[in-house]
Scaffold this active site. Sequence first.
Site, PDB file in Angstrom:
ATOM      1  N   ASP A  13      32.559  14.717  -3.882  1.00 54.49           N
ATOM      2  CA  ASP A  13      32.045  14.356  -5.192  1.00 54.49           C
ATOM      3  C   ASP A  13      31.465  15.639  -5.803  1.00 54.49           C
ATOM      4  OD1 ASP A  13      31.002  12.716  -7.331  1.00 54.49           O
ATOM      5  OD2 ASP A  13      29.056  12.849  -6.332  1.00 54.49           O
ATOM      6  N   ASP A  15      28.822  15.968  -8.981  1.00 55.83           N
ATOM      7  CA  ASP A  15      27.402  15.885  -9.336  1.00 55.83           C
ATOM      8  C   ASP A  15      26.606  15.203  -8.232  1.00 55.83           C
ATOM      9  OD1 ASP A  15      27.604  16.873 -12.155  1.00 55.83           O
ATOM     10  OD2 ASP A  15      28.903  15.126 -12.335  1.00 55.83           O
ATOM     11  N   ASP A 171      27.336  11.305  -2.667  1.00 60.67           N
ATOM     12  CA  ASP A 171      25.920  10.910  -2.624  1.00 60.67           C
ATOM     13  C   ASP A 171      25.661   9.541  -3.235  1.00 60.67           C
ATOM     14  OD1 ASP A 171      26.477  11.991  -5.293  1.00 60.67           O
ATOM     15  OD2 ASP A 171      24.323  11.820  -5.628  1.00 60.67           O
TER      16      ASP A 171
END
Length: 225
Positions: A13, A15, A171
């Site tokens: 991922d 960001d 995250d």
Amino acid sequence: MMAARLPDAVLFDLDGTLLDSAPDMLAAANAMRARRQTAPMLLAELRPHVSKGARAMISAAFPGIDEATREAWVPEFLASYQAELGRHCSAFEGIEPLLSTLEAAGRPWGIVTNKPEFLAIPLMPMLGWQERCAVLVGGDTLPVRKPDPAPLLHAARILGIEPERCAYVGDDERDIVAAHGAGMPSVVALWGYRLSTDDPFAWRGDVLVEDPRQLCEAAAWPARN
């Protein structure tokens, strides 16, 4: 021996996983607030919402707005963010050693993000990743985005590596749901952005990692079949 135990490829991922983009997002949100004669918000107020996307950040910046207003403001937020793109962000501490470890082991790495391509692609040269990132799939590359597994499967196809031989690091719960759907081993990036109500242990990722540098050790990755 170490290289033999690493995934054949790693997808990340963007960001909250590779990139600490919250300061850019804060500048965008505060530009919108300033246009509405509203005082700036603090980074700590916005940071937990960043991985949830533009709509979540707009709601955090303007509590109480209705859904229709929030939707109407999305283009403005994205334009404000584009104006701040790359000006305040940086890779999380420990990411560069991790990427260098993968590269030294001959393991390609790439990015699967829900960020639109027009915002994700320009970041690559700003971060020095343009020649290093083997594949980038944005939130509008396909008709669907995470938590749908299709973007992860698409990235694996481009790399020519079976999904089960890759690993996905993210995250947010959507990242782990997408990895499960793709049959791809998953790593929960605990250093990223989370709301106080999020329970990353409930996402059932294969491993949970506190610091990117832990992944420089092959033993920290999900076990390979």
